[in-house]
Every structure is written in C-alpha cells, then in structure tokens.
Design an enzyme around this catalytic site. Structure first.
Site, PDB file in Angstrom:
ATOM      1  N   ASP A 123      -4.176 -15.209  -9.786  1.00  0.00           N
ATOM      2  CA  ASP A 123      -4.116 -16.091 -10.955  1.00  0.00           C
ATOM      3  C   ASP A 123      -3.034 -15.543 -11.883  1.00  0.00           C
ATOM      4  O   ASP A 123      -2.218 -14.714 -11.455  1.00  0.00           O
ATOM      5  CB  ASP A 123      -5.490 -16.233 -11.614  1.00  0.00           C
ATOM      6  CG  ASP A 123      -6.006 -14.923 -12.175  1.00  0.00           C
ATOM      7  OD1 ASP A 123      -5.217 -13.950 -12.243  1.00  0.00           O
ATOM      8  OD2 ASP A 123      -7.184 -14.872 -12.565  1.00  0.00           O
ATOM      9  N   HIS A 168      -4.627  -5.535  -2.779  1.00  0.00           N
ATOM     10  CA  HIS A 168      -4.485  -4.493  -3.803  1.00  0.00           C
ATOM     11  C   HIS A 168      -5.195  -3.221  -3.328  1.00  0.00           C
ATOM     12  O   HIS A 168      -6.332  -3.294  -2.839  1.00  0.00           O
ATOM     13  CB  HIS A 168      -5.100  -4.985  -5.122  1.00  0.00           C
ATOM     14  CG  HIS A 168      -4.922  -3.997  -6.233  1.00  0.00           C
ATOM     15  ND1 HIS A 168      -3.702  -3.816  -6.867  1.00  0.00           N
ATOM     16  CD2 HIS A 168      -5.778  -3.113  -6.788  1.00  0.00           C
ATOM     17  CE1 HIS A 168      -3.838  -2.862  -7.775  1.00  0.00           C
ATOM     18  NE2 HIS A 168      -5.077  -2.427  -7.750  1.00  0.00           N
ATOM     19  N   GLY A 212      -3.153 -13.493 -14.306  1.00  0.00           N
ATOM     20  CA  GLY A 212      -3.299 -12.116 -14.770  1.00  0.00           C
ATOM     21  C   GLY A 212      -2.781 -11.114 -13.755  1.00  0.00           C
ATOM     22  O   GLY A 212      -2.266 -11.476 -12.701  1.00  0.00           O
ATOM     23  N   ASN A 253      -3.434 -11.890  -2.628  1.00  0.00           N
ATOM     24  CA  ASN A 253      -2.782 -10.588  -2.772  1.00  0.00           C
ATOM     25  C   ASN A 253      -3.686  -9.514  -2.194  1.00  0.00           C
ATOM     26  O   ASN A 253      -4.909  -9.650  -2.208  1.00  0.00           O
ATOM     27  CB  ASN A 253      -2.540 -10.307  -4.261  1.00  0.00           C
ATOM     28  CG  ASN A 253      -1.866  -8.969  -4.516  1.00  0.00           C
ATOM     29  OD1 ASN A 253      -0.898  -8.610  -3.842  1.00  0.00           O
ATOM     30  ND2 ASN A 253      -2.375  -8.215  -5.476  1.00  0.00           N
TER      31      ASN A 253
HETATM   32  C1  GRF Z   1       0.200  -2.001  -0.259  1.00  0.00           C
HETATM   33  O1  GRF Z   1      -0.457  -0.780  -0.468  1.00  0.00           O
HETATM   34  C2  GRF Z   1      -0.414  -3.085  -1.101  1.00  0.00           C
HETATM   35  O2  GRF Z   1      -1.759  -2.871  -1.372  1.00  0.00           O
HETATM   36  C3  GRF Z   1       0.367  -3.004  -2.379  1.00  0.00           C
HETATM   37  O3  GRF Z   1       1.674  -2.679  -1.971  1.00  0.00           O
HETATM   38  C4  GRF Z   1       1.631  -1.951  -0.760  1.00  0.00           C
HETATM   39  C5  GRF Z   1       2.589  -2.578   0.195  1.00  0.00           C
HETATM   40  O4  GRF Z   1       2.778  -1.833   1.355  1.00  0.00           O
HETATM   41  N1  GRF Z   1       0.234  -4.241  -3.107  1.00  0.00           N
HETATM   42  P1  GRF Z   1       3.624  -2.428   2.570  1.00  0.00           P
HETATM   43  O5  GRF Z   1       5.013  -2.814   2.031  1.00  0.00           O
HETATM   44  O6  GRF Z   1       2.882  -3.599   3.119  1.00  0.00           O
HETATM   45  O7  GRF Z   1       3.736  -1.300   3.555  1.00  0.00           O
END
Ligand code: GRF
Length: 205
Positions: free
Chosen positions: A142, A110, A144, A108
């Site tokens: 994971d 973040h 969480g 993921n």
């Molecule tokens: C990103 O900022 C990512 O970190 C978060 O959701 C956003 C998705 O943006 N998890 P996009 O749809 O890829 O433009």
C-alpha cells in the site's frame, strides 16, 4: 489452465527473482513477462534476460519526478500484460499513481516479521534489538512503508545469532520459498481480503 502473467521489480542481486524464475515461471499458467528496475546495472536484469524475459530500466534521473517515472513503469508493465507486480528487492517506494494502476496486485517480500522492523536494513535492526526470532513477510503493497495486509509469514528461531550475514542466509532461504508460494496462491485465486476487515487476508484452501 488460465494464463497468469506477472512482472517482477528488482533493484539488485535478484536472488528472489531467480527463485521465481526457477520455481514458478512456466508452471501452472504463471509466466514472468517483464522484469523492471530503477537500476540499469541491476544483476537481476541479466538473470531475466538469460531466461528470455523482457527487461527495462526506469532510473529516476531519466524522468521529471517519481510520479512520472512510475507512470512510465506502469505503462510498460501493463503493455507486457502483467496482472501481478512482485517487488523482489525493489528499493524504491511506489507512488499512489502506480498503485492505482495495479489495485491489490502489488506484493513485496520483507526480511522481518512485520510490523516489526519495516524499512531498510531490517535484519540489522532486528539484530540490534536483540530478537531471538527472525522471519520473512510477504504482503500486499500500500502507500506506506511495509504496511500493507500480510499474506504469508514464516519465522526462524536464531537465539544465538550475532551476525547479519548468518541471519540473512537463513532469511534468503525462507524468502525463496515464501515468495513463490504467495505467487502460486494469488495465481490460483486463493488470496482475498476479508470483506469484514481490510487488514486481514483470507487464504482459501
Ligand atoms: C531481500 O532480502 C528482500 O527481502 C529485500 O531485498 C532483498 C533482495 O534480495 N526486500 P535479492 O535481490 O532478491 O537477492
């Protein structure tokens, strides 16, 4: 060169998916073979179709519960041959049933320096806290919320930032480099968990 098929899950705009399609798809054996969403109207699905990538939507309302939805999603991703599942703005928690199907193969991105500001609206949380350093984390998923072992992080100093849109512009630019970089590293087998410490990710040179 061995083939490394990956899937991407996205709920919204899909700018990170676009970065993956533009910078890693079709290179070094990496191939985006499937893009899934919980949202049939996600613009991300259109971006995938524009590149000829298979898409499917798995809205929760079409399934008895989350576990059943996630098993259908996992079945579809495995039928497409995905070896890695990349969450790029996928706004649903994955169930243990899904994660068991892709052990240590879900990552993921973040928009914060975890473990600070997990969950939704991370940039807004960071701004409200008054931080001077923002950043991006790519981590294994994971059970969480944004708690899995960290693969890559990059910080950006924005000591005068007050506006989420301004911070997000910096964050997105970093995400669009860091997530493809993590995928490249995983595809070439350079990412593993430290056998002595399951929290620690070792990156081979
Ligand atoms: C990103 O900022 C990512 O970190 C978060 O959701 C956003 C998705 O943006 N998890 P996009 O749809 O890829 O433009």
């Amino acid at each position: 060169m061995s083939r490394f098929p990956i899937a991407v899950l996205a709920s919204g705009t899909g700018s990170n998916l676009q970065a993956i399609l533009d910078t890693v798809h079709g290179r070094d054996g990496i191939e985006v073979v499937a893009v899934g969403s919980n949202n049939a109207d996600a613009p991300a699905l259109e971006r995938a179709r524009a590149r000829g990538v298979a898409t499917a939507a798995f809205p929760l309302a079409d399934h008895p519960d989350r576990a059943a939805r996630d098993l259908a999603l996992a079945d579809w991703l495995q039928a497409q041959g995905a070896r890695l599942v990349v969450l790029a703005g996928y706004m649903q928690l994955l169930t243990p049933q899904f994660l068991n199907r892709f052990p240590l193969a879900v990552v993921n991105v973040h928009p914060a320096l975890l473990p600070a500001f997990p969950g939704l609206r991370a940039v807004e949380q960071a701004l409200a806290h008054g931080v001077r350093v923002f950043g991006v984390t790519v981590h294994f998923v994971d059970e969480g919320v944004d708690t899995g072992p960290i693969i890559l992080q990059r910080a950006v100093e924005l000591p005068r930032a007050r506006d989420a849109a301004e911070v997000l512009a910096h964050i997105h630019a970093i995400e669009h480099e860091l997530l493809p970089e993590a995928i490249r590293l995983i595809a070439r087998g350079a990412v593993r968990i430290d056998p002595d410490d399951p929290r620690r990710v070792v990156l081979d040179p």
